[in-house]
Design a protein around this motif. Structure first.
Motif, PDB file in Angstrom:
ATOM      1  N   THR A  55      30.243  34.612  35.219  1.00 17.08           N
ATOM      2  CA  THR A  55      31.688  34.378  35.300  1.00 17.08           C
ATOM      3  C   THR A  55      32.468  35.530  34.663  1.00 17.08           C
ATOM      4  O   THR A  55      33.453  36.018  35.230  1.00 17.08           O
ATOM      5  N   GLN A  91      32.270  38.570  36.844  1.00 19.17           N
ATOM      6  CA  GLN A  91      33.130  38.408  38.019  1.00 19.17           C
ATOM      7  C   GLN A  91      34.586  38.682  37.666  1.00 19.17           C
ATOM      8  O   GLN A  91      35.316  39.313  38.445  1.00 19.17           O
ATOM      9  N   ILE A 140      34.897  42.437  37.325  1.00 20.38           N
ATOM     10  CA  ILE A 140      34.774  43.130  38.609  1.00 20.38           C
ATOM     11  C   ILE A 140      35.965  42.865  39.519  1.00 20.38           C
ATOM     12  O   ILE A 140      36.462  43.772  40.197  1.00 20.38           O
ATOM     13  N   TYR A 141      36.439  41.630  39.539  1.00 23.96           N
ATOM     14  CA  TYR A 141      37.487  41.245  40.484  1.00 23.96           C
ATOM     15  C   TYR A 141      38.902  41.444  39.964  1.00 23.96           C
ATOM     16  O   TYR A 141      39.842  41.531  40.746  1.00 23.96           O
ATOM     17  N   ILE A 142      39.062  41.536  38.639  1.00 24.24           N
ATOM     18  CA  ILE A 142      40.412  41.655  38.079  1.00 24.24           C
ATOM     19  C   ILE A 142      40.569  42.891  37.186  1.00 24.24           C
ATOM     20  O   ILE A 142      41.409  43.763  37.437  1.00 24.24           O
ATOM     21  N   PRO A 165      39.562  46.542  39.010  1.00 25.20           N
ATOM     22  CA  PRO A 165      40.571  46.974  39.987  1.00 25.20           C
ATOM     23  C   PRO A 165      41.886  47.387  39.332  1.00 25.20           C
ATOM     24  O   PRO A 165      42.522  48.355  39.767  1.00 25.20           O
ATOM     25  N   LYS A 205      29.604  44.018  52.223  1.00 27.30           N
ATOM     26  CA  LYS A 205      29.833  43.908  50.782  1.00 27.30           C
ATOM     27  C   LYS A 205      30.575  45.120  50.234  1.00 27.30           C
ATOM     28  O   LYS A 205      31.444  44.996  49.374  1.00 27.30           O
ATOM     29  N   THR A 238      34.314  45.030  51.325  1.00 29.79           N
ATOM     30  CA  THR A 238      35.113  43.920  50.794  1.00 29.79           C
ATOM     31  C   THR A 238      35.043  43.815  49.272  1.00 29.79           C
ATOM     32  O   THR A 238      35.579  42.881  48.688  1.00 29.79           O
ATOM     33  N   PHE A 239      34.397  44.790  48.633  1.00 29.52           N
ATOM     34  CA  PHE A 239      34.265  44.777  47.177  1.00 29.52           C
ATOM     35  C   PHE A 239      35.603  45.157  46.547  1.00 29.52           C
ATOM     36  O   PHE A 239      36.130  46.247  46.798  1.00 29.52           O
ATOM     37  N   PRO A 240      36.209  44.282  45.727  1.00 26.07           N
ATOM     38  CA  PRO A 240      37.549  44.526  45.172  1.00 26.07           C
ATOM     39  C   PRO A 240      37.742  45.885  44.497  1.00 26.07           C
ATOM     40  O   PRO A 240      38.746  46.554  44.759  1.00 26.07           O
ATOM     41  N   PRO A 241      36.835  46.338  43.619  1.00 25.95           N
ATOM     42  CA  PRO A 241      37.043  47.666  43.029  1.00 25.95           C
ATOM     43  C   PRO A 241      37.058  48.787  44.071  1.00 25.95           C
ATOM     44  O   PRO A 241      37.818  49.751  43.934  1.00 25.95           O
ATOM     45  N   SER A 296      40.337  48.664  45.775  1.00 23.55           N
ATOM     46  CA  SER A 296      41.338  49.198  44.848  1.00 23.55           C
ATOM     47  C   SER A 296      41.280  50.716  44.804  1.00 23.55           C
ATOM     48  O   SER A 296      42.317  51.383  44.708  1.00 23.55           O
TER      49      SER A 296
END
Length: 300
Positions: free
Chosen positions: A30, A33, A36-38, A41, A158, A161-164, A167
């Motif tokens: 968690t 994630q 990586i996602y917030i 980026p 993958k 669509t990977f957020p970083p 970004s």
């Protein structure tokens, strides 16, 4: 000094939480994630636009790929020389090649050099390590383990669509653009969470069990990752007469600890899970003095 106290404290907190069973078993996932996602980026959007198009921006990419290619060939040779099993070879091709360029690279290089180095860290990570993880890492896991069912189509999906990575694409189009004060403050607040969150997650995942039979591959992996890889990066910089902040960052990144995600992939693929976890865990701790030595040598 406070940066190193923060790094060690966060890792110790994570390890203590794991030992005391305070968080749930999936807490590390968690936290990773969230980072990586917030967090990551936000840092990419904050730092990459500060770069300008120049050769300096290409140096981390060139060094990242050359170092990974050369060390992968070296690991293959050493695995054959020592007659390591297929599972151990697959493990070492992941954890001795892929570097912890973001979760460890960001706080350590920020502590040594400062915030001005972060754009180069992010380029090394996103256009070097991350793409290698997605493509090379998945291929190694698939080739050396019969458990893997990952296709090239899934790899491409993958990556795209990977957020970083998304970004990074946006940030590259914003190079030279100055955000207004409100946007900068919001991005800074989100980006600042990456260090404590990522390092607590590192502590949650540390494992130190290692039987005597695995000492040889363990030693090979960490020698290549923490000593030989930065020497290769240094040699590349000398060969091309690169002597600037981008080259220093790249050499330090080459000598960072093994990537935690690489260890997780090796474990999930059945590639010597205990050995993979031990290489990552001990590698993180040993990388503190080795990266310090590298930085001191580069400072002369």
């Amino acid at each position: 000094m406070e940066n190193f106290i923060l790094i060690l404290l966060c890792i110790a907190i994570g390890y203590g939480i794991r030992r005391l069973h305070i968080f749930s078993k999936d807490a590390a996932t968690t936290l990773n994630q969230f980072a990586i996602y917030i967090s990551l980026p936000a840092m990419i959007l904050l730092q990459i636009p500060k770069l300008s198009f120049s050769m300096d921006a290409l140096i981390p990419i060139i060094i990242a790929w050359l170092v990974m290619t050369i060390t992968a060939i070296l690991i293959l040779y050493l695995c054959k020389f020592f007659s390591f099993s297929k599972e151990i070879t697959g493990s070492l091709l992941l954890v001795a090649i892929l570097t912890n360029s973001s979760f460890m690279g960001i706080p350590i290089i920020n502590a040594y050099i400062g915030e001005s180095a972060l754009p180069y860290v992010l380029i090394y990570d996103q256009l070097g390590t991350f793409i290698a993880l997605a493509i090379y890492g998945t291929f190694i896991a698939s080739y050396y383990s019969s458990k893997s069912e990952i296709s090239f189509k899934i790899i491409v999906y993958k990556v795209l669509t990977f957020p970083p990575f998304l970004s990074l694409i946006v940030a590259l189009f914003l190079m030279g653009v100055e955000f207004n004060e409100t946007i900068t403050k919001v991005l800074s607040s989100l980006a600042s969470t990456i260090v404590p969150i990522a390092l607590v997650a590192v502590g949650l995942q540390l494992q130190f069990k290692l039987p005597r039979s695995e000492i040889k591959p363990f030693s090979v992996a960490l020698t290549v990752k923490l000593i030989i890889a930065p020497i290769i990066a240094f040699g590349i910089c000398k060969l091309f007469s690169w002597d600037n902040q981008a080259s220093i960052v790249s050499i330090l990144e080459a000598g960072m600890a093994p990537m935690i995600t690489a260890g997780a992939i090796a474990s999930m693929a059945g590639l010597a899970p205990r050995l993979s976890s031990a290489i990552v865990g001990y590698g993180i701790l040993i990388s503190f003095p080795t990266t310090y030595i590298i930085f001191k040598v580069l400072s002369f």
